[in-house]
Design an enzyme around this catalytic site. Structure first.
Site, PDB file in Angstrom:
ATOM      1  N   LYS A  14       0.831  -1.214   0.000  1.00 21.53           N
ATOM      2  CA  LYS A  14       0.000   0.000   0.000  1.00 21.53           C
ATOM      3  C   LYS A  14       0.867   1.266   0.000  1.00 21.53           C
ATOM      4  O   LYS A  14       0.678   2.147  -0.828  1.00 21.53           O
ATOM      5  CB  LYS A  14      -0.948   0.013   1.214  1.00 21.53           C
ATOM      6  CG  LYS A  14      -1.855  -1.206   1.313  1.00 21.53           C
ATOM      7  CD  LYS A  14      -2.839  -1.089   2.480  1.00 21.53           C
ATOM      8  CE  LYS A  14      -2.191  -1.065   3.844  1.00 21.53           C
ATOM      9  NZ  LYS A  14      -1.628  -2.349   4.282  1.00 21.53           N
ATOM     10  N   ARG A  89      -9.731   0.701   8.434  1.00 21.62           N
ATOM     11  CA  ARG A  89      -9.279  -0.635   8.834  1.00 21.62           C
ATOM     12  C   ARG A  89     -10.320  -1.372   9.664  1.00 21.62           C
ATOM     13  O   ARG A  89     -10.083  -2.508  10.065  1.00 21.62           O
ATOM     14  CB  ARG A  89      -8.000  -0.510   9.648  1.00 21.62           C
ATOM     15  CG  ARG A  89      -6.700  -0.754   8.856  1.00 21.62           C
ATOM     16  CD  ARG A  89      -5.529  -0.541   9.783  1.00 21.62           C
ATOM     17  NE  ARG A  89      -4.331  -1.225   9.440  1.00 21.62           N
ATOM     18  CZ  ARG A  89      -3.305  -0.701   8.762  1.00 21.62           C
ATOM     19  NH1 ARG A  89      -3.380   0.512   8.278  1.00 21.62           N
ATOM     20  NH2 ARG A  89      -2.209  -1.398   8.571  1.00 21.62           N
ATOM     21  N   ARG A 128      11.937  -5.601   5.465  1.00 23.26           N
ATOM     22  CA  ARG A 128      11.903  -4.156   5.736  1.00 23.26           C
ATOM     23  C   ARG A 128      12.441  -3.877   7.139  1.00 23.26           C
ATOM     24  O   ARG A 128      13.125  -2.893   7.372  1.00 23.26           O
ATOM     25  CB  ARG A 128      10.465  -3.620   5.587  1.00 23.26           C
ATOM     26  CG  ARG A 128      10.379  -2.122   5.817  1.00 23.26           C
ATOM     27  CD  ARG A 128       9.020  -1.540   5.475  1.00 23.26           C
ATOM     28  NE  ARG A 128       7.978  -2.019   6.352  1.00 23.26           N
ATOM     29  CZ  ARG A 128       6.687  -1.719   6.211  1.00 23.26           C
ATOM     30  NH1 ARG A 128       6.290  -0.957   5.207  1.00 23.26           N
ATOM     31  NH2 ARG A 128       5.792  -2.189   7.050  1.00 23.26           N
ATOM     32  N   ARG A 134      11.542   0.155  12.002  1.00 24.27           N
ATOM     33  CA  ARG A 134      10.155   0.063  12.480  1.00 24.27           C
ATOM     34  C   ARG A 134      10.025  -1.066  13.481  1.00 24.27           C
ATOM     35  O   ARG A 134      10.298  -2.221  13.168  1.00 24.27           O
ATOM     36  CB  ARG A 134       9.194  -0.143  11.292  1.00 24.27           C
ATOM     37  CG  ARG A 134       8.781   1.183  10.675  1.00 24.27           C
ATOM     38  CD  ARG A 134       7.812   1.007   9.553  1.00 24.27           C
ATOM     39  NE  ARG A 134       6.587   0.298   9.901  1.00 24.27           N
ATOM     40  CZ  ARG A 134       5.525   0.262   9.134  1.00 24.27           C
ATOM     41  NH1 ARG A 134       5.519   0.909   7.987  1.00 24.27           N
ATOM     42  NH2 ARG A 134       4.465  -0.418   9.504  1.00 24.27           N
ATOM     43  N   ARG A 146      -0.149  -8.649  13.505  1.00 24.59           N
ATOM     44  CA  ARG A 146      -0.707  -7.647  12.573  1.00 24.59           C
ATOM     45  C   ARG A 146      -1.564  -8.335  11.516  1.00 24.59           C
ATOM     46  O   ARG A 146      -2.633  -7.834  11.151  1.00 24.59           O
ATOM     47  CB  ARG A 146       0.435  -6.860  11.910  1.00 24.59           C
ATOM     48  CG  ARG A 146       1.132  -5.959  12.900  1.00 24.59           C
ATOM     49  CD  ARG A 146       2.451  -5.463  12.368  1.00 24.59           C
ATOM     50  NE  ARG A 146       2.306  -4.652  11.167  1.00 24.59           N
ATOM     51  CZ  ARG A 146       3.333  -4.305  10.396  1.00 24.59           C
ATOM     52  NH1 ARG A 146       4.542  -4.708  10.690  1.00 24.59           N
ATOM     53  NH2 ARG A 146       3.125  -3.566   9.346  1.00 24.59           N
TER      54      ARG A 146
HETATM   55  P1  B4P Z   1       4.220  -1.894   2.144  1.00 23.24           P
HETATM   56  O1  B4P Z   1       3.558  -3.141   1.688  1.00 23.24           O
HETATM   57  O2  B4P Z   1       4.199  -0.749   1.212  1.00 23.24           O
HETATM   58  O3  B4P Z   1       3.659  -1.595   3.570  1.00 23.24           O
HETATM   59  P2  B4P Z   1       2.134  -1.212   3.932  1.00 23.24           P
HETATM   60  O4  B4P Z   1       1.204  -2.289   3.472  1.00 23.24           O
HETATM   61  O5  B4P Z   1       1.863   0.163   3.417  1.00 23.24           O
HETATM   62  O6  B4P Z   1       2.277  -1.023   5.422  1.00 23.24           O
HETATM   63  P3  B4P Z   1       1.636  -1.516   6.759  1.00 23.24           P
HETATM   64  O7  B4P Z   1       0.252  -2.048   6.616  1.00 23.24           O
HETATM   65  O8  B4P Z   1       2.692  -2.398   7.303  1.00 23.24           O
HETATM   66  O9  B4P Z   1       1.676  -0.234   7.641  1.00 23.24           O
HETATM   67  P4  B4P Z   1       0.737   0.952   8.101  1.00 23.24           P
HETATM   68  O10 B4P Z   1       1.669   2.093   8.160  1.00 23.24           O
HETATM   69  O11 B4P Z   1      -0.499   1.128   7.289  1.00 23.24           O
HETATM   70  O12 B4P Z   1       5.709  -2.264   2.394  1.00 23.24           O
HETATM   71  C1  B4P Z   1       6.125  -3.476   2.966  1.00 23.24           C
HETATM   72  C2  B4P Z   1       7.438  -3.935   2.373  1.00 23.24           C
HETATM   73  O13 B4P Z   1       7.179  -4.638   1.156  1.00 23.24           O
HETATM   74  C3  B4P Z   1       8.416  -2.802   2.015  1.00 23.24           C
HETATM   75  O14 B4P Z   1       9.687  -3.158   2.434  1.00 23.24           O
HETATM   76  C4  B4P Z   1       8.341  -2.726   0.487  1.00 23.24           C
HETATM   77  O15 B4P Z   1       9.554  -2.297  -0.089  1.00 23.24           O
HETATM   78  C5  B4P Z   1       8.032  -4.169   0.124  1.00 23.24           C
HETATM   79  N1  B4P Z   1       7.307  -4.301  -1.132  1.00 23.24           N
HETATM   80  C6  B4P Z   1       6.262  -3.547  -1.555  1.00 23.24           C
HETATM   81  N2  B4P Z   1       5.822  -3.972  -2.761  1.00 23.24           N
HETATM   82  C7  B4P Z   1       6.625  -5.045  -3.111  1.00 23.24           C
HETATM   83  C8  B4P Z   1       6.671  -5.928  -4.232  1.00 23.24           C
HETATM   84  N3  B4P Z   1       5.831  -5.796  -5.274  1.00 23.24           N
HETATM   85  N4  B4P Z   1       7.583  -6.920  -4.219  1.00 23.24           N
HETATM   86  C9  B4P Z   1       8.446  -7.067  -3.201  1.00 23.24           C
HETATM   87  N5  B4P Z   1       8.450  -6.261  -2.107  1.00 23.24           N
HETATM   88  C10 B4P Z   1       7.555  -5.250  -2.068  1.00 23.24           C
HETATM   89  O16 B4P Z   1       0.259   0.491   9.571  1.00 23.24           O
HETATM   90  C11 B4P Z   1       1.134   0.296  10.647  1.00 23.24           C
HETATM   91  C12 B4P Z   1       0.372   0.199  11.966  1.00 23.24           C
HETATM   92  O17 B4P Z   1      -0.294   1.460  12.279  1.00 23.24           O
HETATM   93  C13 B4P Z   1      -0.774  -0.829  12.055  1.00 23.24           C
HETATM   94  O18 B4P Z   1      -0.312  -2.127  12.373  1.00 23.24           O
HETATM   95  C14 B4P Z   1      -1.663  -0.221  13.188  1.00 23.24           C
HETATM   96  O19 B4P Z   1      -1.148  -0.514  14.457  1.00 23.24           O
HETATM   97  C15 B4P Z   1      -1.548   1.278  12.960  1.00 23.24           C
HETATM   98  N6  B4P Z   1      -2.629   1.817  12.118  1.00 23.24           N
HETATM   99  C16 B4P Z   1      -2.458   2.401  10.883  1.00 23.24           C
HETATM  100  N7  B4P Z   1      -3.656   2.771  10.369  1.00 23.24           N
HETATM  101  C17 B4P Z   1      -4.608   2.414  11.282  1.00 23.24           C
HETATM  102  C18 B4P Z   1      -6.036   2.497  11.300  1.00 23.24           C
HETATM  103  N8  B4P Z   1      -6.720   3.026  10.262  1.00 23.24           N
HETATM  104  N9  B4P Z   1      -6.711   2.018  12.388  1.00 23.24           N
HETATM  105  C19 B4P Z   1      -6.029   1.501  13.423  1.00 23.24           C
HETATM  106  N10 B4P Z   1      -4.681   1.366  13.470  1.00 23.24           N
HETATM  107  C20 B4P Z   1      -3.959   1.820  12.402  1.00 23.24           C
END
Ligand code: B4P
Length: 195
Positions: A14, A89, A128, A134, A146
């Site tokens: 995302k 979420r 990551r 993180r 998670r």
């Molecule tokens: P991403 O895949 O980009 O990570 P994300 O889904 O955006 O992040 P996440 O869900 O972990 O975090 P968020 O900040 O929303 O990246 C992951 C890795 O994969 C990276 O290293 C990237 O380089 C790699 N990657 C990406 N695409 C790839 C591909 N095609 N091939 C190979 N590798 C690839 O949330 C964090 C925390 O915040 C939650 O756990 C919760 O505690 C809190 N939170 C956030 N929003 C909330 C909400 N609305 N309600 C309640 N709690 C919330």
């Protein structure tokens, strides 16, 4: 306005894809994860409350994230559209988002849901964690929590938007560019049908 939700489990891409999509389509990026991490860095009361939950792989309370999104929407009256990343979420967050957008006489146009296998999610997040600093990426137990939180509370948000025919599933494994192209195709299709 054009409003998009980028949906998917933790590690599904995302954040990675959001950066590219906002650059291409000129949308305002609202990532609740980024906002929470900035509160933590700034040592605010909200950040302190969020940190202990995030470090355990749990969701932050709805009231906290809803307040953040309400304020972000109010502070961006000129935006031509929003990309919601990591929000909503829970179903309560989805209901509130719909109501906040209705107040602005707009709505969600499309939900793009990235699909990635559990083993790939764990692999990406552990990877990551090696460099990101993180605390929620450091070990498999937290990453597992998670993913469980996602399955328990977040997966149902797709059903909320499926009822109104707004969800498109996108295979989220492959190169970042390949996935980006698929996301762009869906957005462009939707933009065309809006005209
Ligand atoms: P991403 O895949 O980009 O990570 P994300 O889904 O955006 O992040 P996440 O869900 O972990 O975090 P968020 O900040 O929303 O990246 C992951 C890795 O994969 C990276 O290293 C990237 O380089 C790699 N990657 C990406 N695409 C790839 C591909 N095609 N091939 C190979 N590798 C690839 O949330 C964090 C925390 O915040 C939650 O756990 C919760 O505690 C809190 N939170 C956030 N929003 C909330 C909400 N609305 N309600 C309640 N709690 C919330």
């Amino acid at each position: 306005m054009f409003n998009l939700i980028l949906f998917g489990p933790p590690g599904s891409g995302k954040g990675t894809q959001s950066e590219k999509l906002i650059a291409k389509f000129g949308l305002r990026h609202l990532s609740t994860g980024d906002i929470l991490r900035s509160e933590i860095r700034n040592g605010t009361a909200l950040g302190l409350e969020a940190k202990s939950l995030m470090d355990q792989g749990q969701l932050v309370p709805d009231a906290v994230v809803i307040g953040m999104i309400r304020s972000a929407l109010e502070h961006n009256p000129e935006a031509r559209g929003f990309l919601f990343d990591g929000f909503p979420r829970t179903n309560a967050q989805a209901d509130t988002l719909d109501a906040l957008l209705a107040e602005k006489k707009t709505a969600i146009n499309i939900v793009l849901a990235l699909q990635v296998s559990k083993s790939e999610l764990v692999k990406r997040l552990l990877n990551r964690g090696l460099t990101s600093g993180r605390t929620d990426d450091v070990n498999e137990a937290i990453i597992g929590s998670r993913i469980e939180e996602y399955e328990r509370k977040t997966a149902a948000v797709a059903d909320h938007y499926k009822k109104v025919n707004k969800v498109v599933y996108i295979p989220g494994e492959g190169s970042v560019e390949e996935i980006f192209r698929k996301l762009c195709d869906e957005i462009e299709e939707k933009l065309k049908s809006k005209k």
